[in-house]
Design a protein around this motif. Structure first.
Motif, PDB file in Angstrom:
ATOM      1  N   ASP A  17       7.372   6.189   4.243  1.00  0.00           N
ATOM      2  CA  ASP A  17       8.506   6.589   5.080  1.00  0.00           C
ATOM      3  C   ASP A  17       9.283   5.310   5.398  1.00  0.00           C
ATOM      4  OD1 ASP A  17      10.155   7.002   7.375  1.00  0.00           O
ATOM      5  OD2 ASP A  17       8.883   8.669   8.023  1.00  0.00           O
ATOM      6  N   MET A  18      10.354   5.061   4.663  1.00  0.00           N
ATOM      7  CA  MET A  18      11.057   3.778   4.740  1.00  0.00           C
ATOM      8  C   MET A  18      11.542   3.453   6.152  1.00  0.00           C
ATOM      9  SD  MET A  18      11.639   1.184   2.800  1.00  0.00           S
ATOM     10  CE  MET A  18      11.419   1.900   1.172  1.00  0.00           C
ATOM     11  N   ALA A  19      12.100   4.435   6.843  1.00  0.00           N
ATOM     12  CA  ALA A  19      12.593   4.179   8.203  1.00  0.00           C
ATOM     13  C   ALA A  19      11.443   3.754   9.118  1.00  0.00           C
ATOM     14  CB  ALA A  19      13.300   5.411   8.762  1.00  0.00           C
ATOM     15  N   ARG A  20      10.321   4.456   9.035  1.00  0.00           N
ATOM     16  CA  ARG A  20       9.155   4.122   9.864  1.00  0.00           C
ATOM     17  C   ARG A  20       8.596   2.744   9.491  1.00  0.00           C
ATOM     18  NH1 ARG A  20       4.075   7.504   8.656  1.00  0.00           N
ATOM     19  NH2 ARG A  20       4.086   6.044   6.925  1.00  0.00           N
ATOM     20  N   THR A  21       8.502   2.474   8.207  1.00  0.00           N
ATOM     21  CA  THR A  21       7.994   1.179   7.736  1.00  0.00           C
ATOM     22  C   THR A  21       8.848   0.042   8.266  1.00  0.00           C
ATOM     23  OG1 THR A  21       7.111   2.144   5.706  1.00  0.00           O
ATOM     24  CG2 THR A  21       7.526  -0.229   5.682  1.00  0.00           C
ATOM     25  N   LEU A  22      10.157   0.139   8.082  1.00  0.00           N
ATOM     26  CA  LEU A  22      11.057  -0.936   8.514  1.00  0.00           C
ATOM     27  C   LEU A  22      11.050  -1.089  10.032  1.00  0.00           C
ATOM     28  CD1 LEU A  22      14.022  -0.474   6.016  1.00  0.00           C
ATOM     29  CD2 LEU A  22      12.130  -2.120   5.896  1.00  0.00           C
ATOM     30  N   ALA A  23      10.946   0.019  10.756  1.00  0.00           N
ATOM     31  CA  ALA A  23      10.886  -0.050  12.222  1.00  0.00           C
ATOM     32  C   ALA A  23       9.634  -0.804  12.669  1.00  0.00           C
ATOM     33  CB  ALA A  23      10.914   1.356  12.819  1.00  0.00           C
ATOM     34  N   PHE A  24       8.507  -0.568  12.003  1.00  0.00           N
ATOM     35  CA  PHE A  24       7.259  -1.268  12.341  1.00  0.00           C
ATOM     36  C   PHE A  24       7.394  -2.771  12.092  1.00  0.00           C
ATOM     37  CE2 PHE A  24       3.205  -3.096  10.994  1.00  0.00           C
ATOM     38  CZ  PHE A  24       2.403  -2.811  12.085  1.00  0.00           C
ATOM     39  N   ALA A  55       9.890   3.058  -2.037  1.00  0.00           N
ATOM     40  CA  ALA A  55       9.515   4.396  -1.594  1.00  0.00           C
ATOM     41  C   ALA A  55       8.428   4.948  -2.511  1.00  0.00           C
ATOM     42  CB  ALA A  55      10.731   5.319  -1.601  1.00  0.00           C
ATOM     43  N   CYS A  56       7.382   5.469  -1.890  1.00  0.00           N
ATOM     44  CA  CYS A  56       6.215   5.961  -2.625  1.00  0.00           C
ATOM     45  C   CYS A  56       5.683   7.186  -1.894  1.00  0.00           C
ATOM     46  CB  CYS A  56       5.162   4.840  -2.648  1.00  0.00           C
ATOM     47  SG  CYS A  56       3.582   5.304  -3.362  1.00  0.00           S
ATOM     48  N   ASP A  57       5.174   8.153  -2.621  1.00  0.00           N
ATOM     49  CA  ASP A  57       4.624   9.338  -1.957  1.00  0.00           C
ATOM     50  C   ASP A  57       3.106   9.457  -2.143  1.00  0.00           C
ATOM     51  OD1 ASP A  57       4.483  10.080  -4.591  1.00  0.00           O
ATOM     52  OD2 ASP A  57       5.785  11.823  -4.400  1.00  0.00           O
ATOM     53  N   ASP A  58       2.472   8.396  -2.612  1.00  0.00           N
ATOM     54  CA  ASP A  58       1.032   8.403  -2.834  1.00  0.00           C
ATOM     55  C   ASP A  58       0.362   7.413  -1.880  1.00  0.00           C
ATOM     56  OD1 ASP A  58      -1.592   8.265  -3.708  1.00  0.00           O
ATOM     57  OD2 ASP A  58      -1.062   8.143  -5.833  1.00  0.00           O
ATOM     58  N   ARG A  59      -0.202   7.920  -0.790  1.00  0.00           N
ATOM     59  CA  ARG A  59      -0.811   7.067   0.235  1.00  0.00           C
ATOM     60  C   ARG A  59      -1.915   6.180  -0.336  1.00  0.00           C
ATOM     61  NH1 ARG A  59      -0.314   6.461   5.459  1.00  0.00           N
ATOM     62  NH2 ARG A  59      -2.022   5.579   6.632  1.00  0.00           N
ATOM     63  N   ARG A  60      -2.604   6.632  -1.378  1.00  0.00           N
ATOM     64  CA  ARG A  60      -3.681   5.834  -1.962  1.00  0.00           C
ATOM     65  C   ARG A  60      -3.179   4.485  -2.475  1.00  0.00           C
ATOM     66  NH1 ARG A  60      -5.762   9.317  -6.473  1.00  0.00           N
ATOM     67  NH2 ARG A  60      -3.552   9.749  -6.500  1.00  0.00           N
ATOM     68  N   ILE A  61      -1.935   4.438  -2.928  1.00  0.00           N
ATOM     69  CA  ILE A  61      -1.394   3.163  -3.415  1.00  0.00           C
ATOM     70  C   ILE A  61      -1.303   2.172  -2.262  1.00  0.00           C
ATOM     71  CG2 ILE A  61       0.656   2.025  -4.380  1.00  0.00           C
ATOM     72  CD1 ILE A  61       1.074   4.584  -6.055  1.00  0.00           C
ATOM     73  N   TYR A 102      -6.045  -9.456  10.649  1.00  0.00           N
ATOM     74  CA  TYR A 102      -5.734  -8.321   9.787  1.00  0.00           C
ATOM     75  C   TYR A 102      -4.936  -7.254  10.537  1.00  0.00           C
ATOM     76  CZ  TYR A 102      -9.692 -10.609   7.528  1.00  0.00           C
ATOM     77  OH  TYR A 102     -10.531 -11.537   6.992  1.00  0.00           O
ATOM     78  N   VAL A 103      -3.849  -6.816   9.911  1.00  0.00           N
ATOM     79  CA  VAL A 103      -2.996  -5.774  10.476  1.00  0.00           C
ATOM     80  C   VAL A 103      -2.785  -4.709   9.407  1.00  0.00           C
ATOM     81  CG1 VAL A 103      -0.685  -5.220  11.344  1.00  0.00           C
ATOM     82  CG2 VAL A 103      -1.791  -7.361  12.027  1.00  0.00           C
ATOM     83  N   LEU A 104      -3.018  -3.458   9.754  1.00  0.00           N
ATOM     84  CA  LEU A 104      -2.673  -2.339   8.870  1.00  0.00           C
ATOM     85  C   LEU A 104      -1.316  -1.809   9.293  1.00  0.00           C
ATOM     86  CD1 LEU A 104      -5.935  -0.230   8.508  1.00  0.00           C
ATOM     87  CD2 LEU A 104      -4.699  -1.423   6.693  1.00  0.00           C
ATOM     88  N   ASP A 105      -0.391  -1.699   8.345  1.00  0.00           N
ATOM     89  CA  ASP A 105       0.908  -1.122   8.688  1.00  0.00           C
ATOM     90  C   ASP A 105       0.792   0.401   8.685  1.00  0.00           C
ATOM     91  OD1 ASP A 105       1.370  -0.141   6.068  1.00  0.00           O
ATOM     92  OD2 ASP A 105       2.864  -1.677   5.593  1.00  0.00           O
ATOM     93  N   PRO A 106       1.813   1.137   9.119  1.00  0.00           N
ATOM     94  CA  PRO A 106       1.705   2.602   9.232  1.00  0.00           C
ATOM     95  C   PRO A 106       1.432   3.309   7.902  1.00  0.00           C
ATOM     96  CG  PRO A 106       3.637   1.819  10.406  1.00  0.00           C
ATOM     97  CD  PRO A 106       3.081   0.651   9.648  1.00  0.00           C
ATOM     98  N   ASP A 107       1.686   2.638   6.775  1.00  0.00           N
ATOM     99  CA  ASP A 107       1.465   3.242   5.468  1.00  0.00           C
ATOM    100  C   ASP A 107       0.073   2.957   4.920  1.00  0.00           C
ATOM    101  OD1 ASP A 107       4.202   4.244   5.186  1.00  0.00           O
ATOM    102  OD2 ASP A 107       4.717   2.129   5.142  1.00  0.00           O
TER     103      ASP A 107
END
Length: 120
Positions: A17-24, A55-61, A102-107
């Motif tokens: 989710d590009m908007a969410r990613t960039l906001a984070f 933009a990607c729709d596969d969370r595993r990546i 270590y930080v995990l981003d929302p994706d």
């Protein structure tokens, strides 16, 4: 200048989710961000550090991807991020001579901040 030099490296991470990613990256990690509507691409810049997103729709990546950022003072990074990331773990002293955070981003991308251990 060495004509065979590779120059600067820029990681390209998956965004679900590009908007969410960039906001984070902007509000939590302190980057300046640029999105390109309709192109599924974004860029985050902080100082000399630049991270790109596709933009990607596969969370595993994303969950199997990481980016390593060398920093001069990992304790200062921890102090800056802790108020914005209440669940942030402590700095880890690795067996290979680095202190890491270590930080995990929302994706699910893992962002590793590392500093060569200062003994003393």
């Amino acid at each position: 200048m060495d004509k065979t030099s590779f120059g600067k490296s820029v990681p390209v991470l998956a965004s679900l989710d590009m908007a969410r990613t960039l906001a984070f990256y902007e509000s939590v990690l302190g980057f300046t961000v640029h999105g390109f509507d309709g192109h599924g691409y974004g860029i985050a810049v902080r100082g000399e550090t630049e991270i790109h997103f596709w933009a990607c729709d596969d969370r595993r990546i994303a969950e199997n991807t990481s980016c390593y950022l060398r920093v001069p003072d990992v304790a200062a990074v921890y102090a800056e991020l802790k108020p914005r990331l209440p669940g942030l773990g402590e700095v880890v002293r690795t067996g290979w001579g680095m202190d890491e955070l270590y930080v995990l981003d929302p994706d699910g991308n893992l962002i590793k901040f590392g500093q060569e251990r200062v003994e003393g």
